[in-house]
Design a protein around this motif. Structure first.
Motif, short mmCIF file in Angstrom:
data_model
loop_
_atom_site.label_atom_id
_atom_site.label_comp_id
_atom_site.label_asym_id
_atom_site.label_seq_id
_atom_site.Cartn_x
_atom_site.Cartn_y
_atom_site.Cartn_z
N MET A 34 6.80 11.81 -6.42
CA MET A 34 7.11 10.40 -6.21
C MET A 34 8.48 10.07 -6.81
SD MET A 34 4.63 7.16 -6.92
CE MET A 34 4.38 7.57 -8.63
N ILE A 50 8.70 1.23 -3.01
CA ILE A 50 7.78 0.88 -1.91
C ILE A 50 6.45 0.40 -2.49
CG2 ILE A 50 6.40 1.85 -0.02
CD1 ILE A 50 8.84 3.71 0.56
N ILE A 51 5.92 1.16 -3.44
CA ILE A 51 4.63 0.80 -4.03
C ILE A 51 4.71 -0.53 -4.78
CG2 ILE A 51 2.96 1.47 -5.81
CD1 ILE A 51 3.59 4.43 -4.93
N LEU A 59 5.35 -3.50 -1.99
CA LEU A 59 4.54 -3.69 -0.78
C LEU A 59 3.03 -3.72 -1.03
CD1 LEU A 59 6.17 -1.72 2.20
CD2 LEU A 59 6.03 -4.18 1.82
N GLN A 60 2.61 -4.17 -2.21
CA GLN A 60 1.16 -4.30 -2.44
C GLN A 60 0.60 -5.57 -1.81
OE1 GLN A 60 -0.25 -3.12 -6.45
NE2 GLN A 60 1.60 -1.88 -6.61
N GLY A 61 1.47 -6.30 -1.20
CA GLY A 61 1.09 -7.49 -0.44
C GLY A 61 2.31 -7.89 0.36
N THR A 96 -1.41 9.31 -3.00
CA THR A 96 -0.85 8.27 -3.88
C THR A 96 -1.36 6.90 -3.45
OG1 THR A 96 1.12 9.61 -4.13
CG2 THR A 96 1.29 7.33 -4.81
N LEU A 97 -1.52 6.73 -2.14
CA LEU A 97 -2.12 5.49 -1.62
C LEU A 97 -3.51 5.82 -1.11
CD1 LEU A 97 0.85 4.12 0.54
CD2 LEU A 97 0.31 3.59 -1.84
N ASN A 155 -6.36 -10.29 -9.06
CA ASN A 155 -5.11 -9.86 -8.46
C ASN A 155 -4.70 -8.54 -9.06
OD1 ASN A 155 -2.81 -9.72 -6.93
ND2 ASN A 155 -1.57 -10.86 -8.39
N LEU A 156 -5.11 -7.50 -8.39
CA LEU A 156 -4.77 -6.18 -8.89
C LEU A 156 -3.35 -5.83 -8.43
CD1 LEU A 156 -5.46 -3.52 -10.25
CD2 LEU A 156 -6.45 -2.76 -8.10
N LEU A 191 -0.60 -2.83 -9.49
CA LEU A 191 -0.31 -1.67 -10.33
C LEU A 191 1.16 -1.30 -10.16
CD1 LEU A 191 -3.40 0.56 -9.50
CD2 LEU A 191 -3.05 -0.77 -11.57
N LYS A 192 1.88 -1.28 -11.27
CA LYS A 192 3.29 -0.92 -11.20
C LYS A 192 3.43 0.60 -11.24
CE LYS A 192 7.73 -2.14 -13.25
NZ LYS A 192 8.22 -0.74 -13.24
N ALA A 193 4.19 1.13 -10.28
CA ALA A 193 4.39 2.59 -10.23
C ALA A 193 5.42 3.00 -11.26
CB ALA A 193 4.84 3.02 -8.85
#
Lengths: 161, 147
Positions: free
Chosen positions: B1, B8-9, B12-14, B49-50, B142-143, B145-147
């Motif tokens: 990663m 991107i992660i 783009l979680q929403g 990863t996703l 509201n989950l 998660l910071k990569a």
């Protein structure tokens, strides 16, 4: 609480609940699959989002792969007369991802407040737990933390037609 | 990663767009092309990863029910019961956790009546009691998660 999806909404939900196609025009692909116009799909998806039937659209990361190996379900036995006020304060903590009041099952289960926390180290989670404990103070009689050891299933919602 | 995957992660979680060319629209602020973003998300899906990419549905908004349920399963019977529980389409997530109640799963049913009915079927199929813990109040969800 309620938006009643019609038959076409349900077909759209079933077509997308497993994920969106990874192609340049994913909504057009779904439209073709359902035999309707892309514009109809876009309109209905927007409507489902506006009505809260869709919570969000995007990527769902795997906690473990991102290094969040400590996913703790913290549970607390909080006095009934203050749980709603204190639960809201716990829910407002920046590191809490989900926070709910749930029923006790005495004598097996005495906890009525659930707060999910996530950390890359055990120390990070322990620190989060101590913040919650301090906030709840004497209103909390006992507590525990249940770490997830393994994802057994994570598919999300699966409606069936 | 790499840093692009992380961006991107994290972004783009929403908010994935609802438009004709959503990948092109989402790629632009990330400095990527449409094709690059599609390929990146495909790779992240493939390597685990996703866990998902797409809309997250909130079944309660359409008359359904979510609940959290737990079971206490002896270690020697755990895998067998996990298979039985996971086979129910109403089980959206299932986690093994550190407690005497060691199996915790989220149920999602399309109707209010479907929830107790599903719990009865899981109890019958597994031979173990299910502790149903539906939420009585939601304080926050509201989950991120910071990569």
């Amino acid at each position: 609480m309620g938006y009643r999806p019609d038959e076409l909404d349900r077909k759209l939900i079933v077509a997308t609940q497993g994920g969106l196609p990874l192609s340049p025009m994913p909504y057009a692909d779904i439209a073709a699959q359902l035999g309707i116009d892309e514009a109809e799909v876009l309109k209905r998806m927007q409507n489902l989002l506006d009505n809260g039937v869709i919570r969000r659209i995007g990527v769902v990361p795997n906690h473990y792969t991102l290094g969040y190996t400590f996913n703790g379900m913290t549970v607390w036995d909080v006095a009934d007369d203050v749980i709603d006020q204190l639960g809201q304060q716990v829910g407002n903590l920046p590191f809490v991802s989900h926070c709910y009041r749930r029923p006790r099952h005495l004598p097996d289960w005495s906890y009525n407040l659930f707060a999910m926390v996530h950390g890359k180290t055990r120390a990070e989670v322990d620190e989060q737990i101590s913040v919650i404990r301090a906030l709840l103070g004497e209103a909390c009689r006992q507590s525990d933390v249940l770490f997830s050891q393994r994802i057994l299933k994570k598919t999300g919602l699966r409606l069936q037609l | 990663m790499d840093d692009i995957d992380k961006a991107i992660i994290n972004s783009l979680q929403g908010g994935f767009p609802i438009c004709s060319r959503p990948f092109a629209a989402a790629a632009q602020p990330l400095g990527l092309t449409e094709d690059e973003l599609i390929q990146r998300i495909a790779n992240l899906r493939e390597n685990g990863t996703l866990t998902r990419f797409g809309p997250l549905y909130q079944i309660e908004r359409m008359g359904g029910r979510f609940s959290l349920a737990a079971m206490a399963i002896p270690a020697e019977d755990f895998e067998r019961v996990a298979e039985i529980v996971n086979a129910f389409p109403e089980v959206a997530h299932n986690y093994e956790r550190t407690h005497e109640l060691n199996m915790w799963f989220v149920l999602a049913t399309e109707t209010a009546d479907g929830l107790p009915e599903t719990i009865k079927r899981i109890e019958a199929a597994s031979g173990y009691p299910v502790f149903n813990m539906p939420k009585e109040k939601e304080f926050f969800v509201n989950l991120y998660l910071k990569a």
